[in-house]
Design a protein around this motif. Structure first.
Motif, PDB file in Angstrom:
ATOM      1  N   VAL A 254       0.822  -1.228   0.000  1.00 22.75           N
ATOM      2  CA  VAL A 254       0.000   0.000   0.000  1.00 22.75           C
ATOM      3  C   VAL A 254       0.853   1.276   0.000  1.00 22.75           C
ATOM      4  CG1 VAL A 254      -1.762   1.308   1.258  1.00 22.75           C
ATOM      5  CG2 VAL A 254      -1.889  -1.203   1.159  1.00 22.75           C
ATOM      6  N   TRP A 255       1.831   1.358   0.897  1.00 23.94           N
ATOM      7  CA  TRP A 255       2.585   2.614   1.027  1.00 23.94           C
ATOM      8  C   TRP A 255       3.728   2.682   0.014  1.00 23.94           C
ATOM      9  CZ3 TRP A 255      -0.933   4.860   3.348  1.00 23.94           C
ATOM     10  CH2 TRP A 255      -1.509   4.435   4.535  1.00 23.94           C
ATOM     11  N   VAL A 256       3.900   3.831  -0.609  1.00 23.39           N
ATOM     12  CA  VAL A 256       5.004   4.056  -1.541  1.00 23.39           C
ATOM     13  C   VAL A 256       6.312   4.152  -0.750  1.00 23.39           C
ATOM     14  CG1 VAL A 256       5.989   5.674  -3.221  1.00 23.39           C
ATOM     15  CG2 VAL A 256       3.518   5.232  -3.205  1.00 23.39           C
ATOM     16  N   GLY A 257       7.317   3.377  -1.148  1.00 26.50           N
ATOM     17  CA  GLY A 257       8.596   3.371  -0.451  1.00 26.50           C
ATOM     18  C   GLY A 257       9.518   4.476  -0.947  1.00 26.50           C
ATOM     19  N   TYR A 373      -6.359   1.331  -2.673  1.00 26.61           N
ATOM     20  CA  TYR A 373      -5.067   1.982  -2.443  1.00 26.61           C
ATOM     21  C   TYR A 373      -3.970   0.940  -2.649  1.00 26.61           C
ATOM     22  CZ  TYR A 373      -7.475   6.055  -0.574  1.00 26.61           C
ATOM     23  OH  TYR A 373      -8.272   7.164  -0.436  1.00 26.61           O
ATOM     24  N   VAL A 374      -3.002   1.281  -3.496  1.00 28.86           N
ATOM     25  CA  VAL A 374      -1.929   0.346  -3.816  1.00 28.86           C
ATOM     26  C   VAL A 374      -0.586   1.067  -3.840  1.00 28.86           C
ATOM     27  CG1 VAL A 374      -3.419  -1.198  -5.156  1.00 28.86           C
ATOM     28  CG2 VAL A 374      -2.237   0.689  -6.304  1.00 28.86           C
ATOM     29  N   ARG A 375       0.469   0.298  -3.656  1.00 27.25           N
ATOM     30  CA  ARG A 375       1.826   0.863  -3.695  1.00 27.25           C
ATOM     31  C   ARG A 375       2.229   1.210  -5.115  1.00 27.25           C
ATOM     32  NH1 ARG A 375       7.177  -1.835  -0.841  1.00 27.25           N
ATOM     33  NH2 ARG A 375       8.741  -0.424  -1.740  1.00 27.25           N
ATOM     34  N   ASP A 376       1.805   0.418  -6.072  1.00 27.31           N
ATOM     35  CA  ASP A 376       2.146   0.668  -7.472  1.00 27.31           C
ATOM     36  C   ASP A 376       1.047   0.081  -8.355  1.00 27.31           C
ATOM     37  OD1 ASP A 376       3.195   0.728 -10.085  1.00 27.31           O
ATOM     38  OD2 ASP A 376       5.246   0.515  -9.355  1.00 27.31           O
TER      39      ASP A 376
END
Length: 424
Positions: A254-257, A373-376
């Protein structure tokens, strides 16, 4: 002409107050009960969520029951005007999420010869766990004709491209895209509508509404404290959703690194928001036998258990044989979108049911407003949607009529405005 005191809250107008303490905010399956007493009790304890924090509220926050979502076009080309609006929105969102008014004066205490800075329909209503979440679309960075209006084109994340056309899509341009999105979720529909109405009003001359969507009856659970809801097909939805309590899964999916995109450091700690307006052919579905419905979904309608057995949270056994093949059909929805079939990709979904009256042939204009909601999106949404569009038995009963993608910046620290990392 009369003047009034600043920062009059909605509750203050009635002389009341929230009797409990406020707390800080804290593709999977399309189909995965009613709220339990424990869930209701938990909701009663948490009456409001802080607007400021490490992450924007409204992502992992336990999903509320009502939604008002709006996508906006930015009509100005003045960078300072846009920043000024973001600052104004930040201050308003912070007030409204705590049960206050949209403007610093309020709906009834200002001068009588000018419009109030709050529209007033939320007078007397509590905060209702309102969350307000902002996102930026691809065209905010560069218009479709290539124009960099605000000098931020070089900071557009590589993953923030308009979603591709998927098989079966009949997207309506009037329900797709947008420069900025605002998601307002609350337990009271009037509180959510009040928030969007006032934020849109503040944007007059700088932004214009492109499209909006009202929603009810959350269709997924974002916390282990919540029971699994049902969608308009009558099946449980969101059993396998990423939950707020799964810190490692949130970081992975979920969270962008910080190393995800060197040109877009401002998005570190944020996420990507995918919206899909999915019309469900309700009347056709209602004529299908129960057994067929369960075959299409791959779960029982009663308990939501996989057809291979167990309870709702039992892992599906896709190899278990049935009378003429696997007991969970090869085109069942639960199989097609399962992480095991999609390189382990998971999403955090917080979609809502919608009913927008009847269509031109008398059927319900209804369905699911999908939010994830997604990281990518390139690895966590697009491949899953392609798989679903080509192989899922449910596709016969679905029409995708709207689509959009936004980059959601991280939370807002004290003294900052939403998106400051991008414009600062």
């Amino acid at each position: 002409m009369t003047t009034g005191a600043a920062k009059v809250s909605r509750r203050g107008l009635l002389g009341g107050g929230i009797g409990v303490g406020a707390v800080a905010g804290v593709a999977g399956a399309f189909v995965a009960g009613r709220g339990t007493a424990d869930e209701d009790a938990a909701a009663a304890v948490v009456s409001s969520y802080a607007f400021r924090g490490e992450r924007q509220a409204g992502i992992v926050t336990p999903a509320q029951d009502r939604l008002h979502f709006v996508a906006l076009d930015v009509t100005t080309e003045d960078r300072d005007e846009l920043i000024g609006l973001l600052q104004q929105w930040t201050e308003a969102a912070e007030r409204m999420t705590q049960g206050g008014s949209a403007g610093p004066v309020g709906p009834v205490r200002g001068a009588t010869d000018v419009p109030p800075d709050d529209t007033g329909e939320a007078i007397g209503l509590p905060a209702s766990r309102l969350t307000i979440t902002f996102g930026f679309g691809p065209t905010l960075f560069r218009t479709t004709d290539g124009k960099d209006r605000f000098g931020i084109a070089d900071q557009r994340p590589e993953a923030l491209e308009p979603l591709p056309h998927f098989r079966g899509d009949i997207d309506d341009p009037a329900r797709s895209g947008g420069d900025i999105c605002i998601q307002a979720c609350a337990d009271d529909p009037q509180v959510a509508v009040h928030a969007i109405r006032n934020l849109v009003r503040m944007g007059f001359g700088v932004t214009a509404v492109r499209w909006s969507q009202l929603g009810f009856g959350r269709t997924s659970t974002t916390s282990t404290s919540q029971s699994t809801p049902r969608n308009l097909f009558g099946f449980k939805d969101g059993t396998a959703n990423v939950k707020a309590e799964e810190a490692q899964a949130l970081a992975e999916h979920v969270w962008v690194g910080k190393d995800d995109d060197q040109a877009s450091g401002w998005l570190t700690g944020g996420s990507y928001l995918v919206t899909r307006r999915i019309n469900m052919t309700i009347e056709v579905w209602d004529r299908q036998p129960l057994g067929d419905q369960e075959q299409f979904v791959g779960r029982t309608k009663d308990a939501g258990a996989p057809l291979s057995g167990g309870d709702e949270f039992t892992d599906p056994d896709f190899e278990l044989p049935g009378r003429s093949g696997p007991i969970i059909p090869t085109d069942a929805h639960v199989r097609i979108v399962h992480p095991d079939q999609n390189d382990g990709a998971r999403m955090l979904r917080r979609g809502y049911n919608f009913v927008d009256g009847s269509d031109d042939i008398g059927g319900l204009n209804a369905g699911l407003f999908f939010i994830a909601y997604v990281r990518d999106p390139r690895t966590h949404f697009i491949p899953v949607q392609r798989q679903m569009a080509s192989s899922d038995a449910l596709m016969e009963y679905l029409k995708f009529t709207g689509s959009a993608l936004f980059a959601v910046p991280p939370g807002v620290a004290a003294g900052e405005y939403v998106g400051q990392g991008l414009f600062g």
